[in-house]
Design a protein around this motif. Structure first.
Motif, PDB file in Angstrom:
ATOM      1  N   UNK A 233      -9.907   8.267  -0.274  1.00 55.38           N
ATOM      2  CA  UNK A 233     -10.560   8.411   0.892  1.00 55.38           C
ATOM      3  C   UNK A 233     -10.198   7.944   1.428  1.00 55.38           C
ATOM      4  N   UNK A 234      -9.406   8.053   2.769  1.00 52.19           N
ATOM      5  CA  UNK A 234      -9.270   7.136   4.087  1.00 52.19           C
ATOM      6  C   UNK A 234     -10.053   7.259   5.262  1.00 52.19           C
ATOM      7  N   UNK A 235     -11.128   8.141   4.924  1.00 52.95           N
ATOM      8  CA  UNK A 235     -12.308   8.299   6.006  1.00 52.95           C
ATOM      9  C   UNK A 235     -11.558   8.050   7.909  1.00 52.95           C
ATOM     10  N   UNK A 236      -9.914   8.801   8.269  1.00 51.08           N
ATOM     11  CA  UNK A 236      -9.667   9.338   9.504  1.00 51.08           C
ATOM     12  C   UNK A 236      -9.096   8.238   9.581  1.00 51.08           C
ATOM     13  N   UNK A 237      -8.785   7.293   8.790  1.00 50.25           N
ATOM     14  CA  UNK A 237      -7.832   5.874   9.201  1.00 50.25           C
ATOM     15  C   UNK A 237      -7.015   5.829   8.913  1.00 50.25           C
ATOM     16  N   UNK A 238      -5.658   5.462   9.744  1.00 47.49           N
ATOM     17  CA  UNK A 238      -4.313   5.800   9.444  1.00 47.49           C
ATOM     18  C   UNK A 238      -3.483   4.235   9.662  1.00 47.49           C
ATOM     19  N   UNK A 239      -2.731   3.759   8.952  1.00 46.74           N
ATOM     20  CA  UNK A 239      -2.285   2.160   8.503  1.00 46.74           C
ATOM     21  C   UNK A 239      -1.013   2.937   9.516  1.00 46.74           C
ATOM     22  N   UNK A 240      -0.486   2.256  10.033  1.00 42.32           N
ATOM     23  CA  UNK A 240       0.668   2.424  10.737  1.00 42.32           C
ATOM     24  C   UNK A 240       1.628   2.065   9.428  1.00 42.32           C
ATOM     25  N   UNK A 241       1.629   1.225   9.099  1.00 40.65           N
ATOM     26  CA  UNK A 241       2.504   0.585   7.962  1.00 40.65           C
ATOM     27  C   UNK A 241       2.783   1.411   7.031  1.00 40.65           C
ATOM     28  N   UNK A 242       1.866   2.579   6.180  1.00 38.09           N
ATOM     29  CA  UNK A 242       1.060   2.431   5.014  1.00 38.09           C
ATOM     30  C   UNK A 242       0.632   2.389   4.016  1.00 38.09           C
ATOM     31  N   UNK A 243       0.409   1.026   4.059  1.00 40.75           N
ATOM     32  CA  UNK A 243      -0.154   0.364   2.986  1.00 40.75           C
ATOM     33  C   UNK A 243      -0.520  -1.315   3.294  1.00 40.75           C
ATOM     34  N   UNK A 244      -2.586  -1.815   3.168  1.00 36.97           N
ATOM     35  CA  UNK A 244      -2.144  -2.888   2.627  1.00 36.97           C
ATOM     36  C   UNK A 244      -1.546  -3.964   3.237  1.00 36.97           C
ATOM     37  N   UNK A 245      -1.021  -4.102   2.075  1.00 34.59           N
ATOM     38  CA  UNK A 245      -0.364  -5.394   1.132  1.00 34.59           C
ATOM     39  C   UNK A 245       0.934  -5.781   3.090  1.00 34.59           C
ATOM     40  N   UNK A 246       1.713  -4.642   3.255  1.00 34.06           N
ATOM     41  CA  UNK A 246       2.513  -4.848   4.613  1.00 34.06           C
ATOM     42  C   UNK A 246       1.583  -5.794   5.150  1.00 34.06           C
ATOM     43  N   UNK A 247       0.678  -5.747   6.127  1.00 35.03           N
ATOM     44  CA  UNK A 247       0.195  -6.387   7.130  1.00 35.03           C
ATOM     45  C   UNK A 247      -0.345  -7.482   7.043  1.00 35.03           C
ATOM     46  N   UNK A 248      -0.415  -7.851   5.315  1.00 38.35           N
ATOM     47  CA  UNK A 248      -0.907  -8.901   4.630  1.00 38.35           C
ATOM     48  C   UNK A 248       0.079 -10.476   4.862  1.00 38.35           C
ATOM     49  N   UNK A 249       1.207  -9.553   3.962  1.00 37.05           N
ATOM     50  CA  UNK A 249       2.263 -10.624   4.327  1.00 37.05           C
ATOM     51  C   UNK A 249       2.850 -10.542   5.482  1.00 37.05           C
TER      52      UNK A 249
END
Length: 324
Positions: A233-249
């Motif tokens: 469940x995302x609890x109302x959070x939206x990642x504009x890039x779709x998935x966490x790994x995109x931000x790490x990379x």
């Protein structure tokens, strides 16, 4: 091969007291020796660098540093004083030292101003933050002004561990698990995830975050994080890039500090790429010669060794290129 170390600690006599909480996690003799070395900036340190073939250290105030100060006005004064002191040391040894500023995050607006002063007037290359500031993490909305300034200045923030605000019950009865051997890595990796899910890198997509200790485990968990993000469940959070790994990379850069082992280095290179990995020794808590020999012997290409050893640091921090 030219080597530049990005996690290289020091302390001043006036700020030694901030480190008393950290001293409890170390063996007394080990802490005494580290404390002695932290106070030395030019004598034994330069000799050790020369012996090990380390060309430059990017110096930063040891954990917990300014983050331990409870009085905002005192934090502002201490940060300015230590940053002036660091700039003075660098000016006397410009070919051997660079530095990260200490920030008084207790006062976000003044912290942003101090970051700008440190970069534009003192020549420092970003800032290092030691974990939380009296329980406030870097995703806090009040600290957006600091991220905004860092992005505008095009300098990184280096997130370094310190003792947490509290401990999960799973650590109870096992104080040996508290500190850099285990709990600090969990706390710091979680701090990074707070930044991702807290929208910091959506608000400031060009912001750069440095993380030591081969990325505190994050490069090794990206596939599972993405997979479970699709399940949870995302609890109302939206990642504009779709998935966490995109931000790490994209936003995260890691250093080899405190991890002198080929398998995690190779895994990190496969996970986030050699362009996002930089060298660090974690002096004085690790030996410089151990770290430099590790990178020289690592089973990687000479091109990647040069990137990790110095070229990525020159590019990310705006350091003048030099011959290898």
């Amino acid at each position: 091969m030219k080597l530049i170390g990005l996690e290289e600690h020091f302390v001043t006599p006036a700020l030694v007291g901030h480190g008393t909480s950290t001293s409890s996690i170390a063996q007394p003799k080990a802490w005494a020796e580290a404390s002695r070395r932290l106070l030395d900036l030019t004598e034994e340190r330069l000799e050790a660098m020369d012996t090990a073939g380390l060309a430059m250290q990017v110096l930063s105030l040891n954990s917990p540093g300014i983050q331990a100060e409870t009085d905002p006005a005192a934090a502002v004064r201490q940060a300015a004083t230590v940053n002036d002191h660091l700039a003075g040391v660098i000016s006397e040894h410009p070919d051997r030292f660079s530095g990260f500023a200490a920030l008084p995050l207790q006062d976000p607006k003044k912290a942003a101003d101090e970051l700008e002063r440190a970069v534009t007037q003192l020549g420092l290359r970003g800032a290092l933050v030691n974990a939380h500031t009296n329980g406030t993490y870097l995703d806090d909305p009040t600290l957006r002004v600091v991220w905004e300034r860092a992005e505008a200045l095009d300098v990184p923030l280096y997130l370094h561990p310190a003792n947490g605000v509290d401990l999960a019950h799973v650590f109870s009865g096992h104080p040996e698990l508290v500190g850099p051997m285990w709990s600090w890595g969990i706390d710091t990796a979680t701090h990074v995830l707070r930044l991702i899910f807290g929208g910091v890198f959506d608000d400031f997509p060009k912001a750069k975050l440095l993380l030591g200790h081969m990325g505190e485990g994050l490069p090794f968990t990206l596939w599972r994080m993405d997979s479970r993000w699709n399940f949870h469940a995302h609890h109302g959070i939206e990642l504009k890039r779709g998935k966490p790994s995109e931000y790490v990379r994209e936003n995260l850069y890691i250093t080899t500090s405190g991890v002198c082992s080929a398998p995690p280095l190779l895994a990190a290179m496969l996970s986030i790429g050699a362009d996002h990995i930089l060298f660090g020794t974690d002096y004085p808590f690790e030996e410089i010669d151990t770290a430099t020999q590790f990178l020289r012997d690592a089973p990687i290409s000479e091109a990647d060794r040069a990137k990790i050893g110095h070229r990525n640091a020159q590019r990310l921090l705006g350091l003048a290129p030099a011959t290898e």
